[in-house]
Write an enzyme that holds these catalytic residues in place. Sequence first.
Site, PDB file in Angstrom:
ATOM      1  CB  SER A  51      36.478 -33.474  -9.427  1.00 22.27           C
ATOM      2  OG  SER A  51      36.749 -34.367  -8.387  1.00 22.27           O
ATOM      3  CE  LYS A  90      35.807  -4.699  -0.006  1.00 20.05           C
ATOM      4  NZ  LYS A  90      36.532  -5.730  -0.777  1.00 20.05           N
TER       5      LYS A  90
HETATM    6  C1  LIG Z   1      43.197 -17.253   0.505  1.00 16.32           C
HETATM    7  C2  LIG Z   1      42.377 -16.731  -0.612  1.00 16.32           C
HETATM    8  C3  LIG Z   1      41.544 -15.638  -0.401  1.00 16.32           C
HETATM    9  C4  LIG Z   1      40.790 -15.127  -1.450  1.00 16.32           C
HETATM   10  N1  LIG Z   1      40.012 -14.035  -1.243  1.00 16.32           N
HETATM   11  C5  LIG Z   1      39.340 -13.489  -2.266  1.00 16.32           C
HETATM   12  C6  LIG Z   1      38.513 -12.350  -2.077  1.00 16.32           C
HETATM   13  O1  LIG Z   1      38.367 -11.824  -0.989  1.00 16.32           O
HETATM   14  N2  LIG Z   1      37.868 -11.863  -3.153  1.00 16.32           N
HETATM   15  C7  LIG Z   1      37.956 -12.431  -4.391  1.00 16.32           C
HETATM   16  O2  LIG Z   1      37.350 -11.925  -5.326  1.00 16.32           O
HETATM   17  N3  LIG Z   1      38.706 -13.529  -4.587  1.00 16.32           N
HETATM   18  C8  LIG Z   1      39.385 -14.068  -3.565  1.00 16.32           C
HETATM   19  N4  LIG Z   1      40.123 -15.195  -3.771  1.00 16.32           N
HETATM   20  C9  LIG Z   1      40.108 -15.818  -5.099  1.00 16.32           C
HETATM   21  C10 LIG Z   1      38.867 -16.686  -5.249  1.00 16.32           C
HETATM   22  O3  LIG Z   1      38.773 -17.574  -4.169  1.00 16.32           O
HETATM   23  C11 LIG Z   1      38.935 -17.465  -6.538  1.00 16.32           C
HETATM   24  O4  LIG Z   1      39.168 -16.575  -7.583  1.00 16.32           O
HETATM   25  C12 LIG Z   1      37.622 -18.182  -6.789  1.00 16.32           C
HETATM   26  O5  LIG Z   1      37.293 -19.002  -5.710  1.00 16.32           O
HETATM   27  C13 LIG Z   1      37.653 -18.990  -8.067  1.00 16.32           C
HETATM   28  O6  LIG Z   1      38.271 -20.215  -7.897  1.00 16.32           O
HETATM   29  P1  LIG Z   1      38.208 -21.227  -9.114  1.00 16.32           P
HETATM   30  O7  LIG Z   1      36.777 -21.496  -9.431  1.00 16.32           O
HETATM   31  O8  LIG Z   1      39.041 -20.717 -10.217  1.00 16.32           O
HETATM   32  O9  LIG Z   1      38.931 -22.525  -8.564  1.00 16.32           O
HETATM   33  P2  LIG Z   1      38.448 -23.607  -7.470  1.00 16.32           P
HETATM   34  O10 LIG Z   1      37.550 -23.028  -6.459  1.00 16.32           O
HETATM   35  O11 LIG Z   1      39.688 -24.279  -7.000  1.00 16.32           O
HETATM   36  O12 LIG Z   1      37.599 -24.664  -8.318  1.00 16.32           O
HETATM   37  C14 LIG Z   1      38.229 -25.609  -9.132  1.00 16.32           C
HETATM   38  C15 LIG Z   1      37.189 -26.579  -9.698  1.00 16.32           C
HETATM   39  O13 LIG Z   1      37.825 -27.440 -10.640  1.00 16.32           O
HETATM   40  C16 LIG Z   1      37.455 -28.773 -10.397  1.00 16.32           C
HETATM   41  N5  LIG Z   1      38.527 -29.664 -10.850  1.00 16.32           N
HETATM   42  C17 LIG Z   1      39.856 -29.552 -10.626  1.00 16.32           C
HETATM   43  N6  LIG Z   1      40.502 -30.584 -11.196  1.00 16.32           N
HETATM   44  C18 LIG Z   1      39.560 -31.364 -11.795  1.00 16.32           C
HETATM   45  C19 LIG Z   1      39.582 -32.590 -12.523  1.00 16.32           C
HETATM   46  N7  LIG Z   1      40.711 -33.254 -12.761  1.00 16.32           N
HETATM   47  N8  LIG Z   1      38.402 -33.105 -12.960  1.00 16.32           N
HETATM   48  C20 LIG Z   1      37.232 -32.462 -12.722  1.00 16.32           C
HETATM   49  N9  LIG Z   1      37.153 -31.300 -12.042  1.00 16.32           N
HETATM   50  C21 LIG Z   1      38.305 -30.774 -11.582  1.00 16.32           C
HETATM   51  C22 LIG Z   1      37.227 -28.836  -8.894  1.00 16.32           C
HETATM   52  O14 LIG Z   1      36.390 -29.937  -8.551  1.00 16.32           O
HETATM   53  C23 LIG Z   1      36.543 -27.481  -8.664  1.00 16.32           C
HETATM   54  O15 LIG Z   1      35.158 -27.609  -8.937  1.00 16.32           O
HETATM   55  C24 LIG Z   1      40.859 -15.737  -2.734  1.00 16.32           C
HETATM   56  C25 LIG Z   1      41.657 -16.853  -2.929  1.00 16.32           C
HETATM   57  C26 LIG Z   1      42.414 -17.353  -1.891  1.00 16.32           C
HETATM   58  C27 LIG Z   1      43.289 -18.536  -2.140  1.00 16.32           C
END
Ligand SMILES: Cc1cc2nc3c(=O)[nH]c(=O)nc-3n(C[C@H](O)[C@H](O)[C@H](O)COP(=O)(O)OP(=O)(O)OC[C@H]3O[C@@H](n4cnc5c(N)ncnc54)[C@H](O)[C@@H]3O)c2cc1C
Length: 507
Positions: A51, A90
């Site tokens: 999205s 790191k």
């Molecule tokens: C505060 C915090 C600190 C962190 N620090 C670390 C760290 O130091 N080291 C580490 O390894 N990890 C860390 N993490 C974890 C890391 O940020 C995540 O594991 C990583 O960013 C992966 O996120 P994701 O891709 O799963 O989800 P997101 O980044 O949330 O991506 C979700 C995707 O799904 C899409 N999407 C959602 N709903 C829909 C829909 N209905 N239709 C189409 N698309 C949709 C969105 O557009 C987006 O592209 C941290 C997390 C947090 C919250």
Amino acid sequence: MLLLTFDYGPGVVMQLKNQKILIVGGGTSGWMAASLLAKKWPNCQIKLIESQNIGTVGVGEGSTPYIKQFFNALEIEESDWMPFCNATYKNGIEFINWSTQPGYNRYFHAFLSDLDEQHTPLFEQATLNRRQGQAVKAHPDGYFFLQTLAQQHRQPTLEVQSNNNAAPHNIYAYHFDSGKLAEYLKQYCLNLGVEHQFVDIETVELAGNGEIAAVIAKDKCRFEADLYLDCTGFSSLLIEKTLKERFISFDENLYNDRAVTVASKAQMHYQPQTTSTALTNGWAWQIPLTSRTGNGYVYSSKYISDEQATQELIEFVGRDNLIGEPRVIPMKVGRVERAWVKNCVAIGLSQGFIEPLEATGLHFIQTSIESFILLYELGEGSAEYRQVYNREIEHVFERVRDYIVSHYLTNSRNDTEYWRVCRDKINISDTLDGLMRQWCSGKDFKAALKKAELDHIYPSASWHMLLAGMGFLPPIDGAHRLSDSEKRTLAQIAEVHQQHINVYGKT
Ligand SMILES: Cc1cc2nc3c(=O)[nH]c(=O)nc-3n(C[C@H](O)[C@H](O)[C@H](O)COP(=O)(O)OP(=O)(O)OC[C@H]3O[C@@H](n4cnc5c(N)ncnc54)[C@H](O)[C@@H]3O)c2cc1C
């Protein structure tokens, strides 16, 4: 920390022909999954949809050492991806103010060097001596080479390629701008033929057998595939919302449910390490990038409001240093009961999340996708192999959880209710309970780690650094000072470190 061993060698590369894989979500998890799948299964049709209206989490600035294998598998050089992602090296994590025991207000959790092989047993023996009543301090600092490197502002890689065969091999990790990493990997994937489209998914259609049949966008565009990867972040659109997989919250022992982040100016001569400082109701990370310093305060909304946490973080970082606006991020801490259900695999935050204390988020993503590839090649997605996968993911999540919980359990702060509750009221797993009893009884702790299969997740040295570094040791008169024998041992180790250190460049 390792999951299943993944074979990056030439080995058996399954020629999955015309299999269609649809990845929903374009955060770090979506693009990491797409990269590995495109590299490993070149004959598959891979499409990633995301999205433009729902943003990514976009934090995740620290890694574990294991990510090096990810870049190796993709044949990407540090000299290419690191400058693009404003990355730094790191050496480990320094924990500050988690303990109020005299002499233990900070300790360093170092990644390991082969130079540590001879020194780790000395440190572990010191902790055993202390646990058995001897007046030794048994603090980890000084034993591990990467701590010395970080202290001297040095990188874990050689400054110049040296012919010095004695240069120790170091295991190290990175800090990076995770938004930029996703951007970098996106380009990598597009070059390998991964298709990409911006759409908002509104509904998911199920087949009669309960598998996902299609995902349907707002504009009614329909996407069909053989396999679906749920990379939709905390919204967990496919695995939880559609397939109704149960979410197991970790709120009985991991209380932090929010983070506030803010960037500050880059430091010229930074220490190549993450710093984790305990604050009033949680802890703050500080991560040096080449372009900025990343800061964040991870806290429990039960004990402090967003406004108070933001204020505390700003004061901690220093208002004059800020270069961005604070951003509050809600966190859903826990995991889905099974991450691979029918033809859907959840990767990333949709699968689960343990708070970022040891920066395990991207590690889980990498190991999950690697294990998925491995087991799919072995079992073609059969129920039996799905079960193996789910058991393995559960084991890793639960045991990493134990390690993270141990930080709270062994804290000795009394300044707020938060820290007292984190220590005194917390529920711990039977595994962790057994481990703590073993530690406190003065018996063989290494054997207990091995028996509980914990030492292949965090090595024994990491557990010893954590528990001794926190000062979670019997109170013994004079043990807050180094004993004479420790002074001698540490002096010898410092000499060995010094013999090797000059080939490592400074920041
Ligand atoms: C505060 C915090 C600190 C962190 N620090 C670390 C760290 O130091 N080291 C580490 O390894 N990890 C860390 N993490 C974890 C890391 O940020 C995540 O594991 C990583 O960013 C992966 O996120 P994701 O891709 O799963 O989800 P997101 O980044 O949330 O991506 C979700 C995707 O799904 C899409 N999407 C959602 N709903 C829909 C829909 N209905 N239709 C189409 N698309 C949709 C969105 O557009 C987006 O592209 C941290 C997390 C947090 C919250």
